[in-house]
Scaffold this motif. Structure first.
Motif, PDB file in Angstrom:
ATOM      1  N   ARG A  97     -25.826  -4.774   2.795  1.00 23.74           N
ATOM      2  CA  ARG A  97     -24.534  -4.514   3.436  1.00 23.74           C
ATOM      3  C   ARG A  97     -23.731  -3.701   2.620  1.00 23.74           C
ATOM      4  O   ARG A  97     -23.570  -4.125   1.442  1.00 23.74           O
ATOM      5  N   PHE A  98     -23.270  -2.673   3.111  1.00 22.96           N
ATOM      6  CA  PHE A  98     -22.459  -1.648   2.476  1.00 22.96           C
ATOM      7  C   PHE A  98     -21.097  -1.876   2.662  1.00 22.96           C
ATOM      8  O   PHE A  98     -20.719  -1.934   4.035  1.00 22.96           O
ATOM      9  N   PHE A  99     -20.053  -1.894   1.968  1.00 24.31           N
ATOM     10  CA  PHE A  99     -18.703  -2.140   2.436  1.00 24.31           C
ATOM     11  C   PHE A  99     -17.750  -1.168   2.069  1.00 24.31           C
ATOM     12  O   PHE A  99     -18.072  -0.260   1.191  1.00 24.31           O
ATOM     13  N   VAL A 100     -16.720  -0.798   2.946  1.00 27.33           N
ATOM     14  CA  VAL A 100     -15.776   0.280   2.716  1.00 27.33           C
ATOM     15  C   VAL A 100     -14.262  -0.096   2.754  1.00 27.33           C
ATOM     16  O   VAL A 100     -14.118  -1.281   3.703  1.00 27.33           O
ATOM     17  N   ALA A 101     -13.578  -0.024   1.847  1.00 24.31           N
ATOM     18  CA  ALA A 101     -12.202  -0.546   1.727  1.00 24.31           C
ATOM     19  C   ALA A 101     -11.302   0.628   1.947  1.00 24.31           C
ATOM     20  O   ALA A 101     -11.528   1.649   0.981  1.00 24.31           O
ATOM     21  N   LEU A 102     -10.136   0.630   2.595  1.00 24.93           N
ATOM     22  CA  LEU A 102      -9.128   1.774   2.541  1.00 24.93           C
ATOM     23  C   LEU A 102      -7.802   1.250   2.042  1.00 24.93           C
ATOM     24  O   LEU A 102      -7.536   0.291   2.141  1.00 24.93           O
ATOM     25  N   THR A 103      -7.629   2.273   1.318  1.00 25.11           N
ATOM     26  CA  THR A 103      -6.435   2.266   0.447  1.00 25.11           C
ATOM     27  C   THR A 103      -5.366   3.597   0.574  1.00 25.11           C
ATOM     28  O   THR A 103      -5.845   4.617   0.762  1.00 25.11           O
ATOM     29  N   PHE A 104      -4.166   3.220   0.654  1.00 30.23           N
ATOM     30  CA  PHE A 104      -3.059   4.228   0.830  1.00 30.23           C
ATOM     31  C   PHE A 104      -2.007   4.189  -0.274  1.00 30.23           C
ATOM     32  O   PHE A 104      -1.536   3.129  -0.365  1.00 30.23           O
ATOM     33  N   ASP A 105      -1.979   5.280  -0.805  1.00 30.94           N
ATOM     34  CA  ASP A 105      -1.097   5.378  -1.945  1.00 30.94           C
ATOM     35  C   ASP A 105       0.459   5.729  -1.584  1.00 30.94           C
ATOM     36  O   ASP A 105       0.485   6.609  -0.744  1.00 30.94           O
ATOM     37  N   ASP A 106       1.100   5.282  -2.335  1.00 30.65           N
ATOM     38  CA  ASP A 106       2.896   5.747  -2.473  1.00 30.65           C
ATOM     39  C   ASP A 106       3.814   5.056  -1.407  1.00 30.65           C
ATOM     40  O   ASP A 106       4.987   4.781  -1.812  1.00 30.65           O
ATOM     41  N   GLY A 107       3.335   4.859  -0.315  1.00 34.19           N
ATOM     42  CA  GLY A 107       4.250   4.124   0.703  1.00 34.19           C
ATOM     43  C   GLY A 107       4.916   5.051   1.749  1.00 34.19           C
ATOM     44  O   GLY A 107       5.850   5.067   1.837  1.00 34.19           O
ATOM     45  N   TYR A 108       4.358   5.835   2.413  1.00 33.50           N
ATOM     46  CA  TYR A 108       4.657   7.190   3.306  1.00 33.50           C
ATOM     47  C   TYR A 108       4.604   6.244   4.718  1.00 33.50           C
ATOM     48  O   TYR A 108       3.964   5.512   5.218  1.00 33.50           O
ATOM     49  N   ARG A 109       5.894   6.890   5.273  1.00 33.67           N
ATOM     50  CA  ARG A 109       6.296   6.403   6.718  1.00 33.67           C
ATOM     51  C   ARG A 109       5.200   6.517   7.662  1.00 33.67           C
ATOM     52  O   ARG A 109       4.887   5.942   8.544  1.00 33.67           O
ATOM     53  N   ASP A 110       4.355   7.739   7.286  1.00 31.25           N
ATOM     54  CA  ASP A 110       3.249   8.207   8.452  1.00 31.25           C
ATOM     55  C   ASP A 110       2.186   7.135   8.339  1.00 31.25           C
ATOM     56  O   ASP A 110       1.426   7.300   9.352  1.00 31.25           O
ATOM     57  N   ASN A 111       2.060   6.462   7.427  1.00 31.06           N
ATOM     58  CA  ASN A 111       0.849   5.508   7.292  1.00 31.06           C
ATOM     59  C   ASN A 111       1.167   4.378   8.435  1.00 31.06           C
ATOM     60  O   ASN A 111       0.320   3.935   8.970  1.00 31.06           O
ATOM     61  N   VAL A 112       2.507   4.307   8.537  1.00 29.49           N
ATOM     62  CA  VAL A 112       2.877   2.987   9.706  1.00 29.49           C
ATOM     63  C   VAL A 112       2.777   3.687  10.896  1.00 29.49           C
ATOM     64  O   VAL A 112       2.296   3.302  12.103  1.00 29.49           O
ATOM     65  N   GLU A 113       3.533   5.068  11.011  1.00 28.96           N
ATOM     66  CA  GLU A 113       3.597   5.725  12.253  1.00 28.96           C
ATOM     67  C   GLU A 113       2.238   6.266  12.906  1.00 28.96           C
ATOM     68  O   GLU A 113       1.837   5.991  14.164  1.00 28.96           O
ATOM     69  N   HIS A 114       1.432   6.896  12.077  1.00 29.97           N
ATOM     70  CA  HIS A 114       0.087   7.429  12.521  1.00 29.97           C
ATOM     71  C   HIS A 114      -1.262   6.805  12.220  1.00 29.97           C
ATOM     72  O   HIS A 114      -1.991   6.833  12.912  1.00 29.97           O
ATOM     73  N   ALA A 115      -1.098   6.226  11.028  1.00 28.89           N
ATOM     74  CA  ALA A 115      -2.474   5.659  10.478  1.00 28.89           C
ATOM     75  C   ALA A 115      -2.602   4.315  11.200  1.00 28.89           C
ATOM     76  O   ALA A 115      -3.617   3.703  11.569  1.00 28.89           O
ATOM     77  N   TRP A 116      -1.554   3.361  10.952  1.00 30.25           N
ATOM     78  CA  TRP A 116      -1.460   1.836  11.496  1.00 30.25           C
ATOM     79  C   TRP A 116      -2.264   1.759  12.711  1.00 30.25           C
ATOM     80  O   TRP A 116      -3.191   0.836  13.168  1.00 30.25           O
ATOM     81  N   PRO A 117      -1.745   2.505  13.872  1.00 28.45           N
ATOM     82  CA  PRO A 117      -2.381   2.318  15.041  1.00 28.45           C
ATOM     83  C   PRO A 117      -3.974   2.549  15.200  1.00 28.45           C
ATOM     84  O   PRO A 117      -4.768   1.827  16.199  1.00 28.45           O
ATOM     85  N   VAL A 118      -4.115   3.640  14.549  1.00 33.98           N
ATOM     86  CA  VAL A 118      -5.739   3.760  14.495  1.00 33.98           C
ATOM     87  C   VAL A 118      -6.558   2.647  13.737  1.00 33.98           C
ATOM     88  O   VAL A 118      -7.624   2.145  14.178  1.00 33.98           O
ATOM     89  N   LEU A 119      -5.853   2.203  12.543  1.00 30.64           N
ATOM     90  CA  LEU A 119      -6.468   1.159  11.953  1.00 30.64           C
ATOM     91  C   LEU A 119      -6.542  -0.004  12.499  1.00 30.64           C
ATOM     92  O   LEU A 119      -7.769  -0.720  12.619  1.00 30.64           O
ATOM     93  N   ALA A 120      -5.697  -0.381  13.321  1.00 31.69           N
ATOM     94  CA  ALA A 120      -5.504  -1.654  14.165  1.00 31.69           C
ATOM     95  C   ALA A 120      -6.602  -1.367  15.253  1.00 31.69           C
ATOM     96  O   ALA A 120      -7.303  -2.469  15.586  1.00 31.69           O
ATOM     97  N   SER A 121      -6.785  -0.262  15.836  1.00 21.45           N
ATOM     98  CA  SER A 121      -7.670  -0.096  16.935  1.00 21.45           C
ATOM     99  C   SER A 121      -9.122  -0.387  16.697  1.00 21.45           C
ATOM    100  O   SER A 121      -9.982  -0.782  17.242  1.00 21.45           O
ATOM    101  N   HIS A 122      -9.504  -0.229  15.314  1.00 24.86           N
ATOM    102  CA  HIS A 122     -10.813  -0.689  14.664  1.00 24.86           C
ATOM    103  C   HIS A 122     -10.725  -1.776  14.153  1.00 24.86           C
ATOM    104  O   HIS A 122     -11.934  -2.174  13.519  1.00 24.86           O
TER     105      HIS A 122
END
Ligand SMILES: [Zn+2]
Length: 355
Positions: A97-122
């Motif tokens: 079993r191979f794992f992948v962990a996702l990390t986002f640096d700094d705290g950008y607004r676009d992480n919530v606006e554009h990344a979160w919906p994609v992350l949540a959908s998966h």
């Protein structure tokens, strides 16, 4: 970031991606180089902007590319895990079993606006490393100030301790060259020199440093809402985003410990994971690895490129990561990154680098 080195590395990686795809080495090389898992580094996630001068483009991917990457990870049967789970999996690996962990640096607004919906959908867990000074609007996005200043100016002229710097910045190509040479010249100096030189340039260009932080970075209000959300972890990324190894030990210790304490007070939860700002060997070395352990972090991640192997269970405060890089938004690149081969080759087969 280290642009010259990274450009060379990018060229080497581009060639490697093509070779890996052509030979299907992402499949046969897995046993050798893939290891137990990988932690991916992301910065901005937002729709494609105008082309031309984009010297920080490596720090930016589109939501579509994030979506395609997560689809590929799922299709390969890899496990998307939190950093807590990643650390646990190093201690007790699951065979096959191979794992992948996702990390986002700094705290950008676009992480919530554009990344979160994609992350949540998966159903993908993710960690956001927050610099408290960005949420406070007191720290500086100096690499963005440098970009915006060079975008606005047609001539660059600065007096630095080691002599004058002058460059034309009329065309996009001239701007790119000016950015790279000034960036690298400044990175050699103490951080105070870098910051004051960029302030000088921002003043000439009429760039408002505080307005950039307000435009790009999440406010506390959103961070508080985010911190309780399912699948989301918050990690520490210092108070002011310094290159820690360039400062004395007391300052580095304070940036790490106080950044953690401040997040815990604001968010009302324990903060277990840390990311070294900039994160290359000139920003984070053995002294910082020891300080991260001393500050009580379970893990601390660098930007040294590499996959995770069971041996990393003994080096939890010097974990490598792999950048999901805006310059390589292709399936071949993702397959190569997930194979581990480019980093295995880059590190000449050495799996743990604690220096
Ligand atoms: Zn950072």
């Amino acid at each position: 970031m280290s642009f010259r080195a990274k450009n060379l590395r990018h060229q080497a990686f581009s060639a490697a991606f093509a070779a890996i795809a052509a030979t299907r080495a992402d499949r046969w090389g897995r046993g050798l180089a893939q290891g137990a898992g990988v932690i991916l580094t992301l910065h901005h996630v937002r729709p494609q902007r105008q082309g031309g001068f984009a010297p920080n483009g490596l720090l930016e991917i589109t939501p579509e590319f994030l979506d395609r990457t997560l689809m590929l990870i799922r299709a390969e049967g890899y496990d998307l895990v939190s950093l807590d789970q990643a650390v646990a999996r190093l201690a007790s690996p699951r065979k096959g079993r191979f794992f992948v962990a996702l990390t986002f640096d700094d705290g950008y607004r676009d992480n919530v606006e554009h990344a979160w919906p994609v992350l949540a959908s998966h159903g993908a867990p993710w960690t956001l490393f927050v610099t408290t000074g960005f949420a406070d609007r007191t720290a500086r996005l100096w690499w963005l100030e440098l970009e915006e200043s060079i975008r606005a100016l047609r001539q660059i002229a600065l007096t630095l301790p080691d002599g004058p710097f002058a460059a034309r910045a009329g065309s996009d190509n001239e701007k790119q060259r000016a950015f790279e040479s000034l960036y690298w010249r400044l990175r050699k100096h103490p951080e105070a020199i870098l910051l004051s030189a960029i302030s000088d340039l921002a003043g000439q260009a009429g760039v408002d440093a505080a307005a950039l932080v307000e435009r790009e970075c999440l406010p506390w209000e959103t961070l508080r809402a985010l911190s309780g959300a399912p699948g989301v972890s918050i990690g520490a990324h210092t108070l002011t985003h310094p290159m820690l190894a360039k400062h004395d030990a007391a300052f580095a210790q304070m940036e790490m410990a106080d950044g953690k304490a401040r997040l815990e007070a604001e968010l009302g939860m324990p903060i277990r994971h840390f990311a070294y700002p900039v994160g290359d060997p000139s920003s984070a070395g053995p002294r910082e690895f020891a300080l991260a352990a001393e500050a009580g972090f379970t893990s601390a991640v660098t930007t040294r490129p590499g996959h995770l192997f069971p041996e990393h269970a003994a080096h939890l405060h010097a974990l490598p990561r792999v950048s999901l890089n805006g310059l390589h938004q292709s399936e071949a690149a993702v397959r190569a990154l997930l194979s581990g081969l480019p980093f295995w080759l880059w590190n000449r087969g050495r799996r743990v680098n604690g220096r």
